[in-house]
Design a protein around this motif. Structure first.
Motif, short mmCIF file in Angstrom:
data_model
loop_
_atom_site.label_atom_id
_atom_site.label_comp_id
_atom_site.label_asym_id
_atom_site.label_seq_id
_atom_site.Cartn_x
_atom_site.Cartn_y
_atom_site.Cartn_z
N ILE A 122 55.34 23.51 2.68
CA ILE A 122 55.01 22.43 3.60
C ILE A 122 55.01 21.12 2.83
CG2 ILE A 122 53.22 21.44 5.09
CD1 ILE A 122 52.35 24.29 5.77
N GLU A 123 55.77 20.14 3.31
CA GLU A 123 55.88 18.86 2.65
C GLU A 123 54.72 17.94 3.05
OE1 GLU A 123 58.17 18.28 0.39
OE2 GLU A 123 59.13 20.23 0.74
N SER A 124 54.51 16.91 2.24
CA SER A 124 53.40 15.98 2.48
C SER A 124 53.48 15.34 3.86
CB SER A 124 53.38 14.88 1.41
OG SER A 124 53.25 15.42 0.12
N GLU A 125 54.69 14.89 4.25
CA GLU A 125 54.85 14.23 5.54
C GLU A 125 54.53 15.16 6.70
OE1 GLU A 125 57.08 14.50 3.05
OE2 GLU A 125 58.65 12.97 3.26
N GLU A 126 54.79 16.44 6.52
CA GLU A 126 54.50 17.42 7.57
C GLU A 126 53.01 17.71 7.65
OE1 GLU A 126 58.65 19.98 7.13
OE2 GLU A 126 56.94 20.41 5.84
N LEU A 303 58.61 18.51 12.38
CA LEU A 303 57.65 17.44 12.60
C LEU A 303 58.10 16.09 12.06
CD1 LEU A 303 54.40 19.44 11.73
CD2 LEU A 303 55.19 18.77 14.01
N ARG A 304 58.93 16.11 11.05
CA ARG A 304 59.31 14.82 10.45
C ARG A 304 60.07 13.92 11.41
NH1 ARG A 304 61.17 16.67 4.44
NH2 ARG A 304 61.65 18.58 5.57
N LYS A 305 60.70 14.52 12.41
CA LYS A 305 61.41 13.70 13.40
C LYS A 305 60.44 12.87 14.24
CE LYS A 305 61.56 17.29 17.01
NZ LYS A 305 62.46 18.19 17.79
N LEU A 306 59.17 13.22 14.22
CA LEU A 306 58.17 12.48 15.00
C LEU A 306 57.68 11.24 14.26
CD1 LEU A 306 56.05 15.47 16.39
CD2 LEU A 306 57.90 14.24 17.53
N ILE A 307 57.92 11.15 12.96
CA ILE A 307 57.51 9.97 12.19
C ILE A 307 58.56 8.89 12.37
CG2 ILE A 307 56.96 9.03 9.92
CD1 ILE A 307 56.03 11.79 9.07
N THR A 308 58.22 7.88 13.14
CA THR A 308 59.17 6.79 13.41
C THR A 308 58.94 5.58 12.52
OG1 THR A 308 57.70 6.05 15.19
CG2 THR A 308 59.57 7.45 15.81
N HIS A 309 57.73 5.46 11.93
CA HIS A 309 57.42 4.27 11.13
C HIS A 309 56.58 4.65 9.91
CE1 HIS A 309 58.47 2.52 15.00
NE2 HIS A 309 58.62 1.35 14.41
N GLU A 310 56.94 4.07 8.77
CA GLU A 310 56.15 4.17 7.55
C GLU A 310 55.75 2.77 7.10
OE1 GLU A 310 58.28 6.24 4.52
OE2 GLU A 310 58.20 8.19 5.54
N PHE A 311 54.48 2.62 6.71
CA PHE A 311 53.96 1.33 6.26
C PHE A 311 53.25 1.51 4.93
CE2 PHE A 311 54.00 1.16 10.89
CZ PHE A 311 54.59 -0.07 11.15
N SER A 312 53.26 0.48 4.10
CA SER A 312 52.36 0.46 2.96
C SER A 312 50.97 0.11 3.49
CB SER A 312 52.81 -0.57 1.93
OG SER A 312 52.62 -1.89 2.43
N LEU A 313 49.93 0.41 2.70
CA LEU A 313 48.58 0.10 3.17
C LEU A 313 48.40 -1.41 3.35
CD1 LEU A 313 46.07 1.71 3.91
CD2 LEU A 313 45.17 1.26 1.63
N GLN A 332 54.90 8.50 15.73
CA GLN A 332 53.86 8.64 14.71
C GLN A 332 54.10 7.62 13.60
OE1 GLN A 332 50.99 11.04 14.30
NE2 GLN A 332 50.66 9.20 13.07
N ALA A 333 53.07 6.85 13.30
CA ALA A 333 53.12 5.92 12.16
C ALA A 333 52.26 6.48 11.04
CB ALA A 333 52.62 4.54 12.57
N VAL A 334 52.71 6.28 9.81
CA VAL A 334 51.96 6.75 8.64
C VAL A 334 51.91 5.66 7.60
CG1 VAL A 334 52.60 9.17 9.02
CG2 VAL A 334 53.99 7.75 7.49
N PHE A 335 50.86 5.73 6.77
CA PHE A 335 50.81 4.92 5.55
C PHE A 335 51.40 5.76 4.42
CE2 PHE A 335 47.05 2.94 7.72
CZ PHE A 335 47.63 1.68 7.90
N LYS A 336 52.30 5.14 3.66
CA LYS A 336 52.88 5.79 2.49
C LYS A 336 52.39 5.07 1.25
CE LYS A 336 57.28 7.25 0.43
NZ LYS A 336 58.75 7.27 0.59
N TYR A 337 51.81 5.83 0.31
CA TYR A 337 51.16 5.22 -0.86
C TYR A 337 52.09 5.25 -2.07
CZ TYR A 337 47.07 5.63 2.11
OH TYR A 337 46.19 5.54 3.17
#
Length: 337
Positions: A122-126, A303-313, A332-337
């Motif tokens: 399982i990958e981090s994004e998942e 699940l990764r297809k549901l991540i449409t946006h990545e942002f820095s904090l 789904q939006a996520v913060f990527k560090y």
């Protein structure tokens, strides 16, 4: 050592602060975050300040067991690696990929009891989807869909989409969904909905003409976050049907007519909240078993297809503003560090 931490400092106000932290001691570890997911439901209520007074921020997350008051940290889906361990912690924890119900920040000190090792493959994004899938599982357990039933799903945000996907594995007669946004409706049909309808004032006629039988839905899920939708759910649910309410409306007040439609149809309204498992299942199910099942779905779903946006904090303000003002483009939006 320093970290970046996100604070909710007022209604529609966030700020990123640089904080000093000490190395882990004793039975503590240092986790460096890789991703954390932004909730477009509960988290946005806190961002907008639409929470009732005296509400505990989150009874299930250490550090958030306090009354709602600015400023505060929030977030409950962090994935990272253990980088340092205290003297009382086994070296086996080093470099382990872990999940934590923890607020948004670049690194943090915690105890291993607060960490969930992520299964191999399982990958981090998942892994950031774990709480959402656990919520979807809980919605099914509370709704108890039966073979051959017609199910109506109102709201196709991430929780709604994942619930639709789980329902699609069951031998139902139909799954009909609705949402205001085209991107969500298209994804809903990709994830198993027979039909996904644009949510609008006259949507009832479309449900009954194209999707649901004249007798209405056997089981309806209200997951829009809009309390006005509950009244439409009452009209569209059939005799002695069930309506599962997965939305948290915060401090939003709405007039809901519980008149003839509700009374004569003998409808059952069911509140579903993921922090507790239905007591009727407590002999066989606990949090650990439900999490194990959730991990299986994390592993097997795309699940990764549901991540449409990545942002820095540091782009937090931009992220929350987009979710609030223009949800047409976002799943789904996520913060990527």
């Amino acid at each position: 050592m320093k970290r970046l931490s996100l604070y909710f400092s007022g209604p529609e106000e966030v700020e990123v602060r640089e904080e000093k932290i000490e190395p882990p001691r004793g039975d503590s570890v240092l986790v460096e975050n890789e991703f954390s997911a932004i909730s477009s439901g509960t988290e946005m209520l806190f961002y907008l300040g639409r929470i009732e007074e005296d509400t505990i921020i989150d009874k299930g997350i250490g550090g958030l067991e306090k009354k709602f008051d600015y400023p505060f940290k929030y977030g409950y889906s962090s994935v990272g690696k253990v980088k340092e361990v205290g003297k009382e912690v086994s070296e086996e924890w080093k470099n382990k990929l872990v999940f934590s119900f923890h607020p948004h920040e670049s690194r943090f000190i915690t105890k291993t009891d607060n960490l969930i090792p992520i299964p191999s493959g399982i990958e981090s994004e998942e892994a950031v989807f774990l709480p959402s899938i656990e919520t979807a599982i809980n919605l099914l357990m509370d709704g108890r869909p039966l073979i051959g039933e017609n199910v109506l799903m109102m709201g196709q945000g991430i929780i709604g989409l994942l619930t639709t996907s789980l329902l699609n594995e069951m031998p139902l007669s139909s799954i009909v969904t609705s949402d205001r946004h085209q991107l969500r409706r298209e994804m809903s049909e990709e994830m198993g909905a027979e039909l996904s309808i644009k949510a609008e004032k006259n949507e009832e006629e479309f449900y009954l003409d194209d999707g649901l039988p004249d007798s209405g839905a056997d089981l309806t899920y209200e997951i829009t976050g809009n309390s006005d939708t509950l009244e439409r759910a009452i009209r569209l649910t059939g005799l002695e049907g069930r309506i599962v309410i997965g939305s948290w409306y915060g401090d939003i007040n709405s007039e809901i007519k519980l008149g003839t439609q509700f009374h004569r149809k003998r409808l059952k309204l069911i509140s579903s909240q993921v922090s507790r498992i239905n007591p009727e299942y407590s002999g066989r199910w606990d949090k650990e078993r439900r999490l194990d099942l959730a991990w299986e779905y994390v592993r097997n779903m795309d699940l990764r297809k549901l991540i449409t946006h990545e942002f820095s904090l540091k782009e937090a303000k931009k992220a929350y503003n987009l979710i609030e003002k223009d949800r047409r483009k976002i799943l789904q939006a996520v913060f990527k560090y």
